[in-house]
Scaffold this motif. Structure first.
Motif: not given
Lengths: 621, 101
Positions: A300-301, A348-354, A362-366, A434-449
């Motif tokens: 899952n990681d 790494g970019s995803v981890i950085h953004g989240l 805990k991701m989704g909707g990126l 990457f797809l679907g709805e954001p599952r957590t608050e962090q995923a909702r506030h993700a930003h591009e690197s």
């Protein structure tokens, strides 16, 4: 050979960068990173200049200085510059350069950024050393240097206990393999009397039975080295834990370059292996590929999924070497370096953004939040899965074709199965993260690197897409004297059609994996597999309990031996031997100290008595 | 009675022994120092008498050297003793045991 000095400069530039950073600029983050980045980028440019001047296949491919000469052992410090090492040179400096630049963005918040870049340059130096070595001894030295720099980088965040443990685990596991490697080198030297690759190859070509009855053993011992570095079963356990290091390190060392060193070494010394050894190598590679792919399905990681995927792809390469196909192995190594570095940097970019979130559930909707990362990541996923016409499709297909060509249907089946699993777990990762709805608050506030991180992604993505048909396979083919003709772009594009059965199986595997992932994970909020597979899923998630098995057997046995040695040391060596000597000296000292009263007149009396005694013996008789 | 070499040497031996006893037994540094001088002069006496009875001037020359060196040595030694006394307010050998563990 034109521009003979250039390769030396390329090799030593990163070392110079390390020295300058550690000695002078450790306090200045920007300056240090710029020094390190410019060293590797300059290396890339100079490599291109050198290749432009000499071509890929020049007549004269070695440049060396005598380094040491003891008795019969003559070791050079030399560089070998044939197509194989030149291509690796470009990979290390090119992919490495992209990752260096990316690190500038990724590590920007870290307070020890200068130290990071010093280590990164040290690693680049060591890796270039392995790639360019023209003899076993030099290769072994750089081999160990790579191990050290990997240790330093995995344990870069050493204040985290898990990172320190992972670094130790990686180093010790590698040492186990290196021990076999060293024995193999000594055996080859003892039997053939040389360490130089060119000389060894000439000896083995004129007299294939030169190694005699030890051929299989020598081959397997040398393979031990590759087993450690390329993380093949049973020494595969360190690679997943190595993900404790910063993500650019995972991309550079544990995906694109260092773990490829084992495969590179096998291809470089392929002439030493006899049929039995190759057989073992092929099956170990195939088994590793299958094992790691199964484990990857239930991780899952995000970084661990990619780590097990790397293991699985390395298994492919080793299998291809074992099937007497260095060309497919090196081809897959090259394309894998592009797309796996791309995937890791994307992760790494995803981890950085989240904000350091690594769990894919805990991701989704990126897609909207991180468009560049999203699009490059999907290109990497398609390439790794082997969807035509991306690079992974061509290299994987050449491995399938090689297995068929050798009539090894067991390994062919394994390879196709692994291809299906690869597609399945990569699209599982992709759909969930990457797809679907954001599952957590962090995923909702993700930003591009920032740009400095997305530009390397774009550069790598280009090669992940076109890497399959720009002549890489042909270069390696000419290196290994397999096929002479050079193919046009269109011919290369259609190359897989030469083995239609392999092509069909490969595509079928991709489609099955893709559909399965689509059905199971398109709308999944939690993982549906544990409910369907039960204990099997748990075993996959827990990595088939290899760590626990090793803990219970090897480590326990090792602890037992260590405690016996400890008792021996404590009671026999320390207690009896050292204790007696120490006690005796101590007692004598105490007795003699009584004579030293500190009173001047006692000394005078003793002195006078002494003189009297001497006079008596000298004159009295 | 004619005094022979053995008489001189006996006196020299007695002087030397007295000096040695003084060094070993007396507690005051100054007295020890004087006893040391006594031992030196006992040696001088022996040298001079050997020189006289062997018709050889070497012994006398050596005595000159010893007297000169002894003079120099006395000045240094006395200076040391005075300095020591100023620091410790004592010139007794039992007090000088700082070198002992």
């Amino acid at each position: 050979m034109k521009l003979e000095a250039l390769p030396w400069i390329i090799l030593f530039l990163p070392l110079l960068a390390t020295a300058v950073i550690t000695l002078f600029t450790l306090r200045c983050r920007t300056k240090s990173s710029l020094i390190s980045i410019s060293a590797v980028v300059a290396g890339f440019i100079l490599s291109l200049v050198y290749i432009h001047a000499n071509g890929w296949h020049s007549e004269h491919t070695e440049t060396s200085r005598t380094w040491l000469s003891i008795g019969d052992l003559h070791a050079d410090f030399g560089l070998k510059l044939d197509a194989l090492s030149l291509m690796m040179l470009l990979i290390v400096t090119g992919v490495g350069g992209a990752i260096h630049i990316y690190s500038f963005g990724y590590m920007h918040e870290d307070k020890s950024m200068a130290r990071f870049f010093a280590f990164l340059s040290l690693f680049t130096f060591s890796m270039l050393g392995i790639v360019l070595s023209n003899n076993f001894l030099q290769m072994f030295i750089f081999w160990e240097l790579v191990g050290v720099s990997s240790y330093l980088l995995i344990g870069f965040w050493f204040e985290k206990p898990s990172a320190g443990d992972a670094a130790k685990k990686a180093f010790i596991t590698n040492r186990l393999g290196d021990f076999g490697f060293l024995l193999g080198i000594l055996m080859v030297w003892g039997l053939l009397g040389s360490l130089n690759f060119g000389v060894l190859e000439a000896v083995m070509t004129t007299n294939p039975a030169a190694l005699g009855c030890c051929a299989t053993l020598a081959g397997l011992l040398i393979f031990c080295g590759a087993m450690g570095k390329s993380a093949q079963f049973p020494l595969h356990v360190w690679l997943a834990d190595a993900m404790e290091g910063p993500t650019p390190v995972s991309a550079l060392i544990h995906a694109a370059t260092m773990v490829a060193a084992g495969v590179y070494m096998l291809c470089r010394t392929l002439f030493l292996f006899d049929a039995n050894a190759l057989h073992v190598i092929a099956y170990i590679g195939g088994f590793t590929a299958l094992l790691a792919a199964l484990i990857a399905v239930q991780q899952n990681d995000i970084k661990r999924i990619l780590a097990y995927s790397t293991l699985s792809q390395l298994g492919y390469m080793v299998m291809a070497v074992g099937l007497a196909g260095p060309t497919p192995a090196m081809f897959h190594l090259t394309t894998h370096a592009f797309f796996k570095a791309l995937l890791f940097l994307g992760a790494g970019s995803v981890i950085h953004g989240l904000h350091e979130e690594q769990n894919i559930w805990k991701m989704g909707g990126l897609k909207k939040k991180m468009p560049v990362t999203f699009w490059t990541f999907i290109l990497g996923t398609l390439a790794l899965s082997g969807v035509p016409p991306f690079s992974g499709f061509y290299s994987k297909d050449s491995i399938f074709a090689q297995a068929l060509h050798q009539h090894n249907y067991v390994l062919f089946t394994v390879a196709v199965l692994v291809a299906a699993l690869t597609t399945f777990y990569m699209f599982r990762l992709f759909f969930v993260a990457f797809l679907g709805e954001p599952r957590t608050e962090q995923a909702r506030h993700a930003h591009e690197s920032p740009k400095v991180m997305t530009l390397p992604l774009l550069a790598l993505a280009v090669f992940a897409v076109i890497g399959g048909f720009i002549g890489i396979a042909g270069l390696y083919g000419a290196q290994f004297h397999l096929e002479g003709e050079s193919l046009t772009l269109a011919q290369q594009f259609l190359e897989p059609l030469h083995a239609p059965f392999a092509l069909a199986c490969g595509l079928g595997a991709v489609i099955i994996g893709l559909i399965a992932a689509f059905i199971l994970y398109k709308k999944a909020a939690t993982d549906p597999l544990p409910a369907r597979l039960g204990w099997l899923s748990r075993a996959m998630r827990d990595r088939f309990y290899f760590d626990e098995i090793y803990q219970a057997t090897f480590i326990r046995a090792h602890d037992f031996i260590a405690s016996v040695c400890d008792l021996f040391d404590r009671w026999i060596v320390e207690g009896a031997c050292i204790g007696l000597v120490r006690g005796g000296t101590d007692l004598t000292g105490r007795a003699l100290r009584l004579a030293q009263t500190g009173n001047l007149q006692t000394y005078a009396l003793l002195f006078a008595l002494g003189v009297a005694l001497v006079l008596y013996f000298a004159l009295g008789k | 009675m004619h005094a022979g070499l053995e008489h001189y040497l006996t006196v020299s031996f007695l002087l030397f022994s007295l000096g040695l006893l003084g060094v070993i037994l007396r507690r005051n540094l100054l007295v020890i120092y004087m006893s040391l001088e006594l031992m030196l002069n006992a040696a001088n006496l022996a040298l001079v008498s050997f020189s006289r009875f062997n018709d050889n001037l070497n012994g006398q020359v050596l005595v000159f050297f010893i007297i000169t060196v002894a003079a120099a040595e006395v000045s240094v030694g006395l200076a040391l003793i005075v300095a020591l006394y100023r620091r410790r307010q004592s010139a007794h050998v039992e007090d000088l045991t700082t070198m002992k563990l």
